[in-house]
Motif scaffolding. Structure first.
Motif, PDB file in Angstrom:
ATOM      1  N   THR B  90      -9.008   1.551 -19.331  1.00 57.45           N
ATOM      2  CA  THR B  90      -9.805   2.128 -19.088  1.00 57.45           C
ATOM      3  C   THR B  90      -9.510   4.127 -18.294  1.00 57.45           C
ATOM      4  O   THR B  90      -9.835   4.384 -17.963  1.00 57.45           O
ATOM      5  CB  THR B  90     -11.020   1.713 -18.623  1.00 57.45           C
ATOM      6  N   GLY B  91      -7.905   3.645 -17.194  1.00 58.73           N
ATOM      7  CA  GLY B  91      -7.620   4.120 -16.353  1.00 58.73           C
ATOM      8  C   GLY B  91      -9.036   4.268 -15.096  1.00 58.73           C
ATOM      9  O   GLY B  91      -8.538   5.068 -14.128  1.00 58.73           O
ATOM     10  N   ARG B  92      -9.562   3.194 -15.316  1.00 58.14           N
ATOM     11  CA  ARG B  92     -10.126   3.176 -13.948  1.00 58.14           C
ATOM     12  C   ARG B  92     -10.487   2.597 -12.765  1.00 58.14           C
ATOM     13  O   ARG B  92      -9.511   1.083 -13.080  1.00 58.14           O
ATOM     14  CB  ARG B  92     -11.959   2.605 -14.850  1.00 58.14           C
ATOM     15  N   ARG B  93     -10.680   2.181 -11.682  1.00 50.07           N
ATOM     16  CA  ARG B  93     -10.187   1.287 -10.725  1.00 50.07           C
ATOM     17  C   ARG B  93     -11.196   0.565 -10.632  1.00 50.07           C
ATOM     18  O   ARG B  93     -11.893   0.522 -10.332  1.00 50.07           O
ATOM     19  CB  ARG B  93      -9.983   2.161  -9.231  1.00 50.07           C
ATOM     20  N   LEU B  94     -10.702  -0.877 -10.567  1.00 48.79           N
ATOM     21  CA  LEU B  94     -10.938  -2.002 -11.029  1.00 48.79           C
ATOM     22  C   LEU B  94     -12.232  -2.797  -9.813  1.00 48.79           C
ATOM     23  O   LEU B  94     -12.915  -2.721  -9.645  1.00 48.79           O
ATOM     24  CB  LEU B  94     -10.484  -3.393 -10.753  1.00 48.79           C
ATOM     25  N   ASP B  95     -11.065  -1.890  -7.969  1.00 47.62           N
ATOM     26  CA  ASP B  95     -12.323  -2.698  -7.444  1.00 47.62           C
ATOM     27  C   ASP B  95     -12.198  -1.880  -5.642  1.00 47.62           C
ATOM     28  O   ASP B  95     -12.622  -2.563  -5.280  1.00 47.62           O
ATOM     29  CB  ASP B  95     -11.522  -4.680  -6.665  1.00 47.62           C
ATOM     30  N   LEU B  96     -12.292  -0.691  -6.126  1.00 47.31           N
ATOM     31  CA  LEU B  96     -11.731  -0.152  -4.663  1.00 47.31           C
ATOM     32  C   LEU B  96     -12.818   1.536  -4.798  1.00 47.31           C
ATOM     33  O   LEU B  96     -12.886   1.785  -5.532  1.00 47.31           O
ATOM     34  CB  LEU B  96     -10.680   0.498  -4.892  1.00 47.31           C
ATOM     35  N   ASP B  97     -13.522   1.383  -4.131  1.00 46.97           N
ATOM     36  CA  ASP B  97     -14.132   2.866  -3.780  1.00 46.97           C
ATOM     37  C   ASP B  97     -13.326   3.677  -2.979  1.00 46.97           C
ATOM     38  O   ASP B  97     -13.488   4.005  -1.802  1.00 46.97           O
ATOM     39  CB  ASP B  97     -15.238   2.361  -2.959  1.00 46.97           C
ATOM     40  N   VAL B  98     -12.327   4.280  -3.410  1.00 41.41           N
ATOM     41  CA  VAL B  98     -11.282   5.351  -3.003  1.00 41.41           C
ATOM     42  C   VAL B  98     -11.792   5.745  -1.931  1.00 41.41           C
ATOM     43  O   VAL B  98     -11.293   5.491  -0.565  1.00 41.41           O
ATOM     44  CB  VAL B  98     -10.891   6.032  -3.912  1.00 41.41           C
ATOM     45  N   ALA B  99     -12.995   6.723  -1.992  1.00 41.21           N
ATOM     46  CA  ALA B  99     -13.024   7.725  -1.297  1.00 41.21           C
ATOM     47  C   ALA B  99     -13.670   7.062   0.587  1.00 41.21           C
ATOM     48  O   ALA B  99     -13.014   7.151   1.241  1.00 41.21           O
ATOM     49  CB  ALA B  99     -14.018   8.581  -1.199  1.00 41.21           C
ATOM     50  N   ALA B 100     -14.355   6.056   0.269  1.00 42.74           N
ATOM     51  CA  ALA B 100     -14.384   4.839   1.013  1.00 42.74           C
ATOM     52  C   ALA B 100     -13.758   4.619   2.312  1.00 42.74           C
ATOM     53  O   ALA B 100     -13.929   3.688   3.080  1.00 42.74           O
ATOM     54  CB  ALA B 100     -15.796   4.040   0.513  1.00 42.74           C
ATOM     55  N   LEU B 101     -12.859   3.690   1.211  1.00 45.89           N
ATOM     56  CA  LEU B 101     -11.627   3.137   2.138  1.00 45.89           C
ATOM     57  C   LEU B 101     -10.817   4.151   3.220  1.00 45.89           C
ATOM     58  O   LEU B 101     -10.023   3.844   3.484  1.00 45.89           O
ATOM     59  CB  LEU B 101     -10.838   2.602   0.778  1.00 45.89           C
ATOM     60  N   ARG B 102     -10.733   5.591   2.178  1.00 44.24           N
ATOM     61  CA  ARG B 102      -9.321   6.086   2.443  1.00 44.24           C
ATOM     62  C   ARG B 102     -10.618   6.304   4.240  1.00 44.24           C
ATOM     63  O   ARG B 102      -9.726   6.452   5.452  1.00 44.24           O
ATOM     64  CB  ARG B 102     -10.381   7.808   1.973  1.00 44.24           C
ATOM     65  N   ARG B 103     -12.138   6.453   4.298  1.00 43.05           N
ATOM     66  CA  ARG B 103     -11.778   6.679   5.628  1.00 43.05           C
ATOM     67  C   ARG B 103     -12.009   5.383   6.602  1.00 43.05           C
ATOM     68  O   ARG B 103     -11.793   5.887   6.837  1.00 43.05           O
ATOM     69  CB  ARG B 103     -14.296   7.512   5.158  1.00 43.05           C
ATOM     70  N   TRP B 104     -12.487   4.327   5.787  1.00 44.06           N
ATOM     71  CA  TRP B 104     -12.410   2.966   7.128  1.00 44.06           C
ATOM     72  C   TRP B 104     -11.315   2.695   7.144  1.00 44.06           C
ATOM     73  O   TRP B 104     -10.813   2.502   8.304  1.00 44.06           O
ATOM     74  CB  TRP B 104     -13.630   2.115   6.018  1.00 44.06           C
ATOM     75  N   ALA B 105     -10.449   1.881   5.663  1.00 44.96           N
ATOM     76  CA  ALA B 105      -9.008   1.938   5.968  1.00 44.96           C
ATOM     77  C   ALA B 105      -7.772   2.798   6.614  1.00 44.96           C
ATOM     78  O   ALA B 105      -7.015   2.401   6.969  1.00 44.96           O
ATOM     79  CB  ALA B 105      -8.663   0.764   4.905  1.00 44.96           C
ATOM     80  N   GLY B 106      -7.973   3.847   6.368  1.00 46.52           N
ATOM     81  CA  GLY B 106      -7.163   5.377   6.639  1.00 46.52           C
ATOM     82  C   GLY B 106      -5.925   5.020   6.054  1.00 46.52           C
ATOM     83  O   GLY B 106      -4.802   5.303   6.645  1.00 46.52           O
ATOM     84  N   ILE B 107      -6.210   5.134   4.321  1.00 47.03           N
ATOM     85  CA  ILE B 107      -5.341   5.127   3.393  1.00 47.03           C
ATOM     86  C   ILE B 107      -5.055   6.314   2.815  1.00 47.03           C
ATOM     87  O   ILE B 107      -5.776   7.330   2.549  1.00 47.03           O
ATOM     88  CB  ILE B 107      -4.883   4.142   2.500  1.00 47.03           C
ATOM     89  N   ASP B 108      -3.704   6.349   3.076  1.00 45.94           N
ATOM     90  CA  ASP B 108      -3.420   8.149   2.529  1.00 45.94           C
ATOM     91  C   ASP B 108      -3.027   8.522   0.927  1.00 45.94           C
ATOM     92  O   ASP B 108      -3.536   9.147   0.418  1.00 45.94           O
ATOM     93  CB  ASP B 108      -1.812   8.712   3.021  1.00 45.94           C
ATOM     94  N   GLU B 109      -2.574   7.600   0.289  1.00 43.84           N
ATOM     95  CA  GLU B 109      -2.077   7.076  -0.576  1.00 43.84           C
ATOM     96  C   GLU B 109      -2.196   5.659  -1.485  1.00 43.84           C
ATOM     97  O   GLU B 109      -2.030   5.266  -0.730  1.00 43.84           O
ATOM     98  CB  GLU B 109      -0.541   7.899  -1.200  1.00 43.84           C
ATOM     99  N   TYR B 110      -2.346   6.132  -3.091  1.00 40.17           N
ATOM    100  CA  TYR B 110      -2.663   4.870  -3.425  1.00 40.17           C
ATOM    101  C   TYR B 110      -1.355   5.138  -4.740  1.00 40.17           C
ATOM    102  O   TYR B 110      -1.324   5.845  -5.754  1.00 40.17           O
ATOM    103  CB  TYR B 110      -4.218   5.236  -4.062  1.00 40.17           C
ATOM    104  N   LEU B 111      -1.183   4.121  -5.007  1.00 35.56           N
ATOM    105  CA  LEU B 111      -0.459   4.169  -5.940  1.00 35.56           C
ATOM    106  C   LEU B 111      -0.438   2.690  -6.897  1.00 35.56           C
ATOM    107  O   LEU B 111      -0.733   1.578  -6.420  1.00 35.56           O
ATOM    108  CB  LEU B 111       1.169   3.836  -5.446  1.00 35.56           C
ATOM    109  N   ASP B 112      -0.500   2.646  -7.812  1.00 31.65           N
ATOM    110  CA  ASP B 112      -0.659   2.092  -8.991  1.00 31.65           C
ATOM    111  C   ASP B 112       0.689   1.189  -9.200  1.00 31.65           C
ATOM    112  O   ASP B 112       1.984   1.175  -9.789  1.00 31.65           O
ATOM    113  CB  ASP B 112      -0.437   2.014 -10.419  1.00 31.65           C
ATOM    114  N   LYS B 113       0.941  -0.799  -9.221  1.00 31.17           N
ATOM    115  CA  LYS B 113       1.809  -1.315  -9.320  1.00 31.17           C
ATOM    116  C   LYS B 113       2.030  -1.580 -11.108  1.00 31.17           C
ATOM    117  O   LYS B 113       0.391  -1.808 -11.759  1.00 31.17           O
ATOM    118  CB  LYS B 113       1.710  -2.434  -9.426  1.00 31.17           C
ATOM    119  N   PRO B 114       2.453  -1.775 -11.560  1.00 33.44           N
ATOM    120  CA  PRO B 114       4.269  -1.380 -11.421  1.00 33.44           C
ATOM    121  C   PRO B 114       4.278  -0.100 -11.170  1.00 33.44           C
ATOM    122  O   PRO B 114       4.953   0.423 -12.184  1.00 33.44           O
ATOM    123  CB  PRO B 114       4.756  -2.726 -12.144  1.00 33.44           C
ATOM    124  N   VAL B 115       4.885   0.185 -10.143  1.00 38.54           N
ATOM    125  CA  VAL B 115       5.302   1.716  -9.955  1.00 38.54           C
ATOM    126  C   VAL B 115       6.167   1.372  -9.772  1.00 38.54           C
ATOM    127  O   VAL B 115       7.128   0.639  -9.335  1.00 38.54           O
ATOM    128  CB  VAL B 115       4.583   1.879  -7.939  1.00 38.54           C
TER     129      VAL B 115
END
Lengths: 483, 140
Positions: B90-115
């Motif tokens: 589906t190409g949908r991220r299952l369990d993450l609200d990316v924008a919210a996480l970027r703000r809250w957890a300060g994550i710069d980049e997401y990569l999908d496993k198996p990377v």
């Protein structure tokens, strides 16, 4: 018009005269000279019309009139009298006589009176028949209505019927429960008032939506998911008479769907991790990250191979799990000795146990007694429990296996003196893919499917499995199977 | 000057492979298999990039750990890569609200496993490049 006529007249001449006139008109005529004789006739025959002389030798005409009416309420009566006195007329009328024929009368008078009475009798009989039919259909209707009512009442689905004016006309108990009121309070009320609670918002909208745009939708009421349908019902001419609303509780279906999706998500993660590891290990080799000397890559290739082996094992376990769920395991159920299988399986783990100084002790009081149990399934149950007891044991630990018979049950206890589980771990140990992630379990291979399979096998056989564990001290499993 | 990377992942094979791959390219690699060990390590060194696995002891360990890392003054600006997953179909991220996480957890980049290690390398290089530019513009 023909009919049967009873003539009660003590004067011979008058009696035979009447008889003759009526016979000539085609009537069937019976006659009596006194009340007693008339009553004898009534016992064998039903009469359309009775002509009664007021003065009879045995009883008076009024008494006989009463007796005839008792016998057949629909027999038309006519009093023949020479004394057309007013007192008798009042008494006879009160008693319900249909007509008076004063003597002397012409044959035309007589025939006219009898025909008239016959007509009335036919009308009354027809009316009575219609009344009976009507009553019968009312009873049938009432019983049909009550059947429909009981049917709707015991439906688990909630049903609400609204008339064309938008008033509630029916609410079954399930619906009343959802509305939080009883049916009597609701019936007759405007449906929009009845469904005023915010939870019913989507349903109100649907009722206001044109019919062709309506559909099936879901709505959350009392923390439970409901599937809602609104159907218009029409009369024979096709005119809309109102709507039927049904709400089916689909929480259980939803729960299963959520569970399935959770399982899939976990499965994806469980597959992705080893795949990621295998890919990285192979990349190091392909990249020649450690130089051109191939021996340097042995440990990477061995690890990749081990991870693939694990994945293969997991795929096999997943297949077993789905077979158990679909009840498709091959239940050969030849009589076999459970104790023997336990012994064989324990032997399989002996080397592994001995290498870590672990002792396996079997107490198999069940002997060689045979029971009908699927051998492969029993092997899976025993293998998983003994395997775990060895795997999660401490060096120089102990695994104790006890098999015994307990009043129609086969009971297997597997106890170890291993690393134990937290209370949360013991609670979740049968969940698919669940593994307690602790320093002690870091190096132990496993996929968290074995005990899920065991639990499902045991439960499907009508048995039970219990676990108790003390962190750092050990774990014991107890399986009971009906045999 | 060589760059330093910290990998936090509970898969020992993955860590071993990434260490070899990045070391071959001149990176100094540190690894941690657990959240507490990672925090200990990050109090001792300040890496150029941190790579975190999302699911470790718990389903959201990576996110929580990232949030904690951002509380450490010296690590505020260190780029963080979160290794996570999508459902391929589906190409949908299952369990993450990316924008919210970027703000809250300060994550710069997401990569999908198996990377692949190469994907990871590209992401690491581009983040290091970006943070170099950021610090250069700050100095200017």
């Amino acid at each position: 018009m023909t009919g049967t006529v009873l003539v009660i007249e003590d004067e011979y001449g008058v009696r035979t005269g009447i008889e003759q006139i009526l016979r000539m008109e085609g009537f069937e005529v019976w006659s009596a000279a006194c009340a007693r004789e008339a009553i004898d006739h009534l016992k064998t025959k039903t009469f359309d019309v009775a002509l009664i002389d007021y003065q009879l030798p045995d009883v008076d005409g009024l008494t006989l009139l009463h007796q005839i009416q008792q016998h057949d309420g629909l027999t038309k009566t006519c009093m023949i009298t020479a004394y057309a006195n007013i007192d008798m007329a009042i008494a006879a009328t009160r008693q319900g006589v249909d007509f008076f024929l004063p003597k002397p009368f012409t044959p035309e008078d007589l025939v006219g009176v009898v025909n008239n009475l016959l007509k009335r009798r036919h009308v009354e009989i027809e009316a009575a028949r219609l009344r009976e039919a009507h009553e019968a259909s009312l009873i049938a209707l009432a019983s049909e209505k009550s059947q429909t009512h009981s049917l709707v009442s015991c439906l688990r689905d909630a049903v609400l019927v609204v008339n064309a004016a938008g008033h509630v006309v029916l609410v079954n108990p399930s619906m009343a429960r959802l509305l939080g009121s009883n049916a009597e309070q609701v019936v007759g009320q405007p449906v929009m008032d009845v469904l005023a609670a915010p939870a019913f918002g989507p349903l109100r909208e649907q009722l206001e939506t044109p019919e062709e745009k309506r559909g099936v939708f879901e709505c959350e009421i009392d923390d439970r998911a409901h599937m809602v349908r609104v159907v218009v019902f029409r009369d024979e001419e096709g005119t809309a008479r109102g709507s039927i609303v049904t709400l089916s509780d689909i929480s259980e279906v939803r729960r299963l769907a959520v569970e399935k999706s959770r399982f899939l998500r976990t499965l994806v993660h469980e597959l992705r991790s080893p795949l990621g590891a295998i890919r990285s290990l192979l990349e190091v080799v392909m990249d020649r990250s450690l130089g051109e000397e191939m021996n340097a890559y042995d440990s990477f290739l061995q690890r990749a191979d081990a991870r693939i082996e694990n994945l293969v094992g997991m795929v096999g376990q997943l297949l077993t799990l789905s077979r158990v769920d679909e009840q498709r395991t091959t239940e050969s159920c030849e009589p076999m000795a459970p104790a023997q299988v336990v012994e064989e399986v324990a032997k399989l783990y002996e080397d592994q146990a001995r290498s870590r100084g672990i002792t396996i002790r079997c107490t198999l009081s069940d002997g060689d007694e045979r029971v009908r149990l699927d051998r492969d399934e029993w092997q899976t149950i025993v293998g998983n429990l003994i395997g775990n007891a060895v795997k999660y044991n401490k060096p120089n630990g102990m695994v104790e296996i006890v098999l015994q018979r307990e009043q129609g049950w086969l009971r297997l206890d597997v106890r170890d003196t291993g690393i134990g589980m937290s209370s949360d771990g013991a609670r979740r140990v049968f969940e698919e893919f669940y593994r307690e992630r602790r320093a002690e379990t870091r190096d132990t291979e496993g996929n968290g499917l074995g005990l899920s399979i065991v639990q499902r096998l045991v439960q499907r056989k009508g048995g039970s499995i219990d676990v108790s564990s003390v962190l750092g001290e050990g774990t014991s499993f107890c399986v009971r199977l009906p045999v | 000057m060589s760059h330093t990377i910290v990998f936090v992942d509970d898969d020992r094979d993955f860590l071993a492979a990434q260490s070899a791959f990045f070391a071959a390219r001149g990176y100094v690699v540190h690894t941690a298999e657990r959240e507490d060990r990672a925090l200990e390590l990050l109090h001792e060194i300040t890496p150029n990039v941190i790579v975190l696995d999302l699911m470790m002891e718990r389903a959201d360990t990576g996110v929580a750990l990232s949030h904690k890392i951002r509380q450490i003054e010296a690590l505020r600006a260190v780029p963080i890569i979160l290794l996570t997953g999508v459902v391929a179909a589906t190409g949908r991220r299952l369990d993450l609200d990316v924008a919210a996480l970027r703000r809250w957890a300060g994550i710069d980049e997401y990569l999908d496993k198996p990377v692949t290690a190469r994907q990871l390398l590209r992401a690491v290089e581009s983040l290091i490049h970006r943070s170099n530019q950021d610090s250069a513009s700050e100095e200017a």
